[in-house]
Design an enzyme around this catalytic site. Structure first.
Site, PDB file in Angstrom:
ATOM      1  CE1 TYR A  91     -11.157  -8.932  20.767  1.00 38.41           C
ATOM      2  CE2 TYR A  91      -9.158  -9.949  20.454  1.00 38.41           C
ATOM      3  CZ  TYR A  91      -9.940  -9.169  21.189  1.00 38.41           C
ATOM      4  OH  TYR A  91      -9.567  -8.601  22.480  1.00 38.41           O
ATOM      5  CB  CYS A  94      -7.837  10.755   0.068  1.00 39.94           C
ATOM      6  SG  CYS A  94      -8.688   9.615  -0.386  1.00 39.94           S
ATOM      7  CG  ASP A  97      -7.792  -8.969  12.530  1.00 43.51           C
ATOM      8  OD1 ASP A  97      -7.443  -8.106  12.769  1.00 43.51           O
ATOM      9  OD2 ASP A  97      -8.434  -9.166  11.378  1.00 43.51           O
ATOM     10  CD  GLU A 105     -16.448 -11.360  16.710  1.00 42.74           C
ATOM     11  OE1 GLU A 105     -16.941 -10.183  17.588  1.00 42.74           O
ATOM     12  OE2 GLU A 105     -15.409 -11.156  16.233  1.00 42.74           O
ATOM     13  CB  CYS A 161     -15.678   8.043  -3.028  1.00 43.86           C
ATOM     14  SG  CYS A 161     -13.952   7.576  -2.173  1.00 43.86           S
ATOM     15  CD  GLN A 165      -9.537  -6.620   6.942  1.00 42.83           C
ATOM     16  OE1 GLN A 165      -9.735  -5.489   6.430  1.00 42.83           O
ATOM     17  NE2 GLN A 165      -9.125  -6.978   7.786  1.00 42.83           N
ATOM     18  CB  CYS A 207      -6.681  -2.149  12.082  1.00 44.58           C
ATOM     19  SG  CYS A 207      -7.599  -1.841  13.192  1.00 44.58           S
ATOM     20  CB  CYS A 211     -13.530  14.518   1.435  1.00 46.13           C
ATOM     21  SG  CYS A 211     -13.831  13.017   1.782  1.00 46.13           S
ATOM     22  CB  CYS A 263     -10.514  13.036  -5.139  1.00 46.68           C
ATOM     23  SG  CYS A 263     -11.740  13.728  -4.256  1.00 46.68           S
TER      24      CYS A 263
END
Length: 562
Positions: free
Chosen positions: A408, A82, A482, A429, A165, A379, A509, A79, A73
């Site tokens: 969740y 990345c 999660d 949830e 992108c 996701q 995450c 940006c 890129c």
């Protein structure tokens, strides 16, 4: 030794931090250098200096690392999305494996030898580019006043123009160029954060990688009361119940036919290229004051809306075009009110179950289909998500006799993955619309042993432990969590401990909040059995981790009071 701002320093990068900055030392003084990778010898300019360390900007690579690669890129440094693009992909996986390990040791306080016993090899990607099924492009103007779209530079709201992108599908560039051409040709204004004026704020693009369906949603700074479409105000869409496609007045959006005052179909009316016009009360085309392609509708969501639709509907796979009403001066991108202006309200995609114990992780033949609206949580990397959820299924160790609680749960993706091997699944949830989507997804996939409930995870578990509304629910044999990046609420962790499931599957995450929460669960009587990283976000510093914890003997379990 202490460096001053704007001073140049030569440093060898010996390590990399959790944010992707290269780390090196000059006479014991630590430098954190953006865009430098381990093994580089670089010249860096100091941008912020503290007592014992400083942040620096890469000026020149004097001796490149053997792990440095040419970035694909052209604007990756500007940006900042990345952070690892100049690092070879094999080394990126090593970096993320170490990131998880170091978090467990430094933040969780676990012994290195224990962590090495638990950890399995991180699951990498076959192709670390073009994997994202969702993109949100901010729209604005450059210094010359030209309409631009792209991504915010790191820690700013300055737009770096870029319609392609490399993490997203190739169709994104075609969509964005169509939107920008439409705006320039029809003098449609871009939103200005400083003044709060201008129409188009963001463009959301989603693609179903299996279905090939594309969704485009323009986030606009315009109140719905501004839209009349040539009909009485009481006929105007007041905002659909998101995900159902129904307007407050009983009218249907999209291409399934206009609805009159009583909801009857006015099938004789056709607008752009024979498609129905939302909210029209006229039975016949001749009676409508704005029936044809040659003139736009008064008070549309977008000026000359038909011209945008012509551009977008010519793109292969286009399935849904909508607008999101967001008039608040906020960093929240999407508004709560969505109006479909062409096509369907949702797109669909399929997640397939893999055998994670066999080489190459082959498909088992089982798959689930999900409907995705502009506001659905889903996701962003569908290929890796198949592996992640299949691994969660493996870790859960289901035999068909277990009751699983999925906290969740979102739109029910993990819940429905587990349901085929479980006796009963309960999904919890806090977002009502997500639960509605989860229930619809269960029906869509013919799953009858999954129930979904709205509420905070900790409150639902507390009610179960104390009887109350959940006294008929079966005791959890397995709990799956999660949570968002901030991790589990401490009350939720204590509620899980009080429920005493046999196994806990934690999908995270953020390795830092994961390590923090694992310490609480282990201090509460659980032992870690397996830990595995999953690279969901190639070229970035982010990664997923999945952990299996098992309940220890009753003697080792502490008394938990809620």
């Amino acid at each position: 030794m202490k460096f001053q701002k704007n001073e140049l320093a030569v440093v060898t990068i010996e390590d990399m931090g959790s944010d992707g900055f290269g780390i090196g030392k000059v006479d014991g003084f630590a430098l954190f250098v953006k865009d430098a990778v381990v093994g580089d010898r670089v010249e860096a300019r100091i941008v912020k200096s503290k007592k014992n360390y400083a942040y620096a900007r890469l000026e020149k690579v004097i001796e490149p690392s053997p792990f440095r690669v040419e970035p694909k890129c052209h604007c990756h440094r500007q940006c900042g999305g990345c952070q690892l693009q100049v690092l070879s992909y094999e080394k990126q996986l090593d970096y993320k494996q170490d990131k998880i390990r170091n978090s467990l040791i430094r933040i969780g306080g676990f012994a290195p030898e224990e962590v090495d016993r638990w950890m399995e090899l991180i699951v990498g990607m076959e192709e670390p580019f073009r994997y994202r099924n969702k993109a949100q492009y901010p729209v604005g103007r450059d210094r010359e006043g030209n309409v631009v779209a792209g991504f915010y530079a790191g820690r700013t709201h300055s737009i770096i123009p870029n319609t392609d992108c490399l993490l997203g599908p190739v169709e994104n560039e075609t969509v964005m160029e169509a939107v920008l051409d439409y705006m320039r040709e029809n003098r449609v204004s871009a939103y200005d954060e400083a003044s709060g004026t201008g129409l188009v704020r963001h463009v959301l693009i989603r693609k179903g990688f299996v279905s090939g369906e594309i969704m485009v949603c323009l986030v606009i700074n315009k109140k719905v009361t501004d839209v009349s479409c040539g009909v009485p105000k009481e006929m105007v869409s007041r905002g659909k119940d998101i995900g159902t496609g129904r307007t407050a007045g009983g009218m249907r959006s999209g291409t399934e036919g206009c609805r009159g005052l009583e909801g009857e179909s006015a099938e004789g009316h056709r607008g752009l290229k024979g498609r129905a016009v939302e909210g029209c009360r006229y039975e016949r085309r001749a009676e409508c004051p704005m029936p044809g392609e040659e003139r736009s509708f008064q008070g549309e969501f977008l000026p000359r809306q038909d011209r945008l639709l012509r551009k977008l509907t010519g793109i292969a796979g286009m399935t849904s075009i909508s607008v999101s009403i967001q008039t608040e001066r906020t960093n929240v991108i999407m508004g709560r009110e969505i109006h479909t202006i062409w096509g369907k309200d949702c797109i669909s995609d399929t997640i397939r179950v893999r055998d994670m114990e066999s080489p190459g992780w082959p498909y088992t033949g089982r798959e689930l289909t999900f409907h995705i609206s502009p506001l659905s949580f889903y996701q962003v990397n569908p290929v890796q998500t198949e592996k992640l959820y299949s691994l969660a299924l493996e870790y859960a160790g289901l035999t068909g006799q277990e009751t699983v609680w999925d906290l969740y749960c979102g739109i029910g993706t993990i819940s429905l993955f587990l349901a085929d091997k479980a006796k009963q699944v309960y999904g919890v949830e806090i977002v009502p619309q997500a639960i509605e989507d989860a229930r619809e997804n269960a029906v869509r996939n013919g799953i009858g042993n999954a129930s979904f409930f709205v509420g905070k995870a900790e409150e639902v578990l507390q009610k179960f432990c104390h009887g109350g509304d959940w006294e008929d629910a079966a005791h959890p044999d397995v709990v799956v969590v999660d949570p968002p990046r901030k991790g589990c609420d401490n009350t939720c962790l204590r509620a899980i401990l009080a429920a005493e499931p046999e196994r806990i599957v934690y999908v995270s995450c953020d390795p830092a909040t994961l390590a923090r929460d694992l310490r609480v669960l282990c201090d509460g009587g659980y032992g870690i059995e397996r830990v595995r990283g999953m690279d969901q976000f190639g070229m970035t510093v982010h990664c997923e981790t999945i952990v299996l914890l098992s309940h220890k003997s009753p003697d080792s379990h502490i008394n938990v009071k809620l």
